[in-house]
Design an enzyme around this catalytic site. Structure first.
Site, PDB file in Angstrom:
ATOM      1  CB  SER A  57      -0.947   0.014   1.208  1.00  0.00           C
ATOM      2  OG  SER A  57      -0.220   0.051   2.421  1.00  0.00           O
ATOM      3  CG  HIS A  58       2.718   3.035   2.572  1.00  0.00           C
ATOM      4  ND1 HIS A  58       1.910   2.198   3.316  1.00  0.00           N
ATOM      5  CD2 HIS A  58       2.395   4.294   2.942  1.00  0.00           C
ATOM      6  CE1 HIS A  58       1.151   2.932   4.112  1.00  0.00           C
ATOM      7  NE2 HIS A  58       1.418   4.200   3.904  1.00  0.00           N
ATOM      8  NE  ARG A  62       0.131   4.843  -0.214  1.00  0.00           N
ATOM      9  CZ  ARG A  62      -0.621   5.351   0.759  1.00  0.00           C
ATOM     10  NH1 ARG A  62      -0.919   6.637   0.735  1.00  0.00           N
ATOM     11  NH2 ARG A  62      -1.087   4.592   1.722  1.00  0.00           N
ATOM     12  CB  SER A 132       5.994   8.086   2.193  1.00  0.00           C
ATOM     13  OG  SER A 132       6.377   9.180   3.010  1.00  0.00           O
ATOM     14  CG  LEU A 134       5.007   8.439   9.503  1.00  0.00           C
ATOM     15  CD1 LEU A 134       4.268   8.668  10.813  1.00  0.00           C
ATOM     16  CD2 LEU A 134       5.590   9.751   8.985  1.00  0.00           C
ATOM     17  CB  ALA A 190      -2.769   3.800  10.501  1.00  0.00           C
ATOM     18  NE  ARG A 196      -9.634   7.195   2.050  1.00  0.00           N
ATOM     19  CZ  ARG A 196     -10.896   7.063   2.433  1.00  0.00           C
ATOM     20  NH1 ARG A 196     -11.169   6.609   3.654  1.00  0.00           N
ATOM     21  NH2 ARG A 196     -11.901   7.375   1.636  1.00  0.00           N
ATOM     22  N   GLY A 197      -4.879   3.021   2.320  1.00  0.00           N
ATOM     23  CA  GLY A 197      -4.443   2.355   1.103  1.00  0.00           C
ATOM     24  C   GLY A 197      -4.798   0.884   1.064  1.00  0.00           C
ATOM     25  CD  GLU A 198      -2.824  -2.883   3.412  1.00  0.00           C
ATOM     26  OE1 GLU A 198      -3.452  -3.757   2.770  1.00  0.00           O
ATOM     27  OE2 GLU A 198      -1.576  -2.828   3.447  1.00  0.00           O
ATOM     28  CE  LYS A 240      -6.889   0.558  26.812  1.00  0.00           C
ATOM     29  NZ  LYS A 240      -6.234  -0.720  27.177  1.00  0.00           N
ATOM     30  NE  ARG A 320       8.995  -1.945   7.913  1.00  0.00           N
ATOM     31  CZ  ARG A 320      10.190  -1.378   7.966  1.00  0.00           C
ATOM     32  NH1 ARG A 320      10.922  -1.249   6.875  1.00  0.00           N
ATOM     33  NH2 ARG A 320      10.676  -0.938   9.110  1.00  0.00           N
TER      34      ARG A 320
END
Length: 354
Positions: A57-58, A62, A132, A134, A190, A196-198, A240, A320
């Protein structure tokens, strides 16, 4: 160096690209669509990092939003970041309504120097578009031997806990801790249930989203990604997550003289562009804050992290880092449909101009 934008296609209609090919293709698309060389380079670097680390998603996806925001006339593709130093431990960068990445790259050396001098330093990036992840920012801070935090808002897509109307952005928060070797301890998430991209990727591929991600415009739970995008996303952890999202709105918005997600959404006025707002980045130096016991403190941190992984629990970003190592050896796989869409971004406009 000859630019290579081709790739091999397998029987599953996927395209295999080397990391260099992802970067070169990204630079080519961005440059063709009007971004200056400095902006194209840093944006391509971030997109390549996302694709390399299997953060779909990034990654290359994008580029579509980057070009759409450019074509909508919202983003300045050539703005030069303006740096100021309002206090000994503060560097402020006005991005000039460009993407945030060049402002961060130019502000980072000052942030690191101020943190090493004062123990803590703040980088406030204003008037920027941000798309992008973070973790590249906080990983860059950790490479200086510093702990780092970063946060930013977005458009008001997320409802507060107990509410039904969007107020917050997805409001990500990231943290990095320097470790021996090449891989710091990093998390980046997030404060919404998901980026949101997902949801957009689920919509593009015709897949339902899990329950609990979003509600429709009537406030009812939905698994339809289109209804979710038309309604509101939800925070993680109920109240939370809602409280953390509120904190990020305040710290990355009014605290640094910038907009909230509601203001960013109002500015967009339905154009569908990337959010315009600010970003707050914090660096902390263990050598200064650790009371002169840096080696012992770092050993204690390693013992704690080893106690987590030693019992089989996964540290954040381990997936990752494994994907990164794999991509460096094998390249990355992207769908042919996305590859062709990205490769052709802006081509129609160029044909019309000829």
């Amino acid at each position: 160096m000859q630019r290579s934008t081709g790739g091999n296609v397998n029987n599953n209609d996927m395209v295999n690209l080397s990391i260099d090919q992802v970067y070169d293709l990204s630079v080519d698309v961005l440059s063709r669509n009007g971004f200056s060389a400095p902006h194209a380079a840093v944006i391509a670097k971030a997109i390549t990092a996302g694709q390399r680390d299997d953060c779909q998603s990034h990654g290359m996806y994008r580029l579509i939003a980057c070009v759409q925001t450019m074509q909508a006339g919202l983003v300045d593709p050539a703005a030069v970041p303006a740096l100021t130093h309002p206090a000994p431990a503060v560097v402020q960068v006005d991005a000039g309504r460009a993407y945030s990445l060049l402002a961060f790259e130019e502000g980072l050396p000052h942030l690191a120097e101020k943190a090493r001098r004062n123990g803590v330093a703040v980088l406030a990036i204003n008037n920027c578009f941000h798309f992008s992840a973070l973790w590249p920012e906080v990983e860059a801070i950790a490479s200086h031997g510093l702990a780092g935090m970063a946060m930013t808002i977005s458009h008001s897509w997320v409802a507060p806990a107990g509410g039904t109307r969007p107020v917050f952005g997805t409001n990500p928060f990231a943290f990095a801790w320097p470790r021996p070797g090449d891989s710091p301890y990093v998390f980046d998430f997030a404060t919404s249930m998901v980026a949101r991209g997902e949801i957009e990727l689920h919509r593009r591929t015709g897949r339902s989203i899990p329950e609990g991600w979003a509600i429709d415009r009537d406030g009812q739970p939905t698994t339809d990604p289109a209804a979710a995008l038309d309604g509101a996303m939800l925070t993680f952890g109920s109240y939370k997550g809602s409280a953390l999202s509120t904190m990020i709105e305040l710290l990355a918005g009014p605290l640094i003289g910038d907009w909230t997600s509601l203001q960013s959404q109002a500015f967009d006025a339905g154009a569908g562009g990337t959010p315009l707002h600010g970003e707050l980045v914090i660096a902390l130096d263990p050598a200064i804050l650790g009371r002169g016991q840096l080696a012992a403190n770092m050993n204690g941190a390693e013992a704690m992290l080893d106690a987590i992984s030693g019992q089989g629990a996964r540290l954040p970003s381990e997936r990752r880092f494994k994907a990164r190592a794999r991509s460096q050896q094998e390249g990355v796989w992207v769908s042919r449909k996305l590859y062709e869409e990205v490769k052709n971004l802006g081509m129609e406009c160029q044909k019309e101009l000829k």
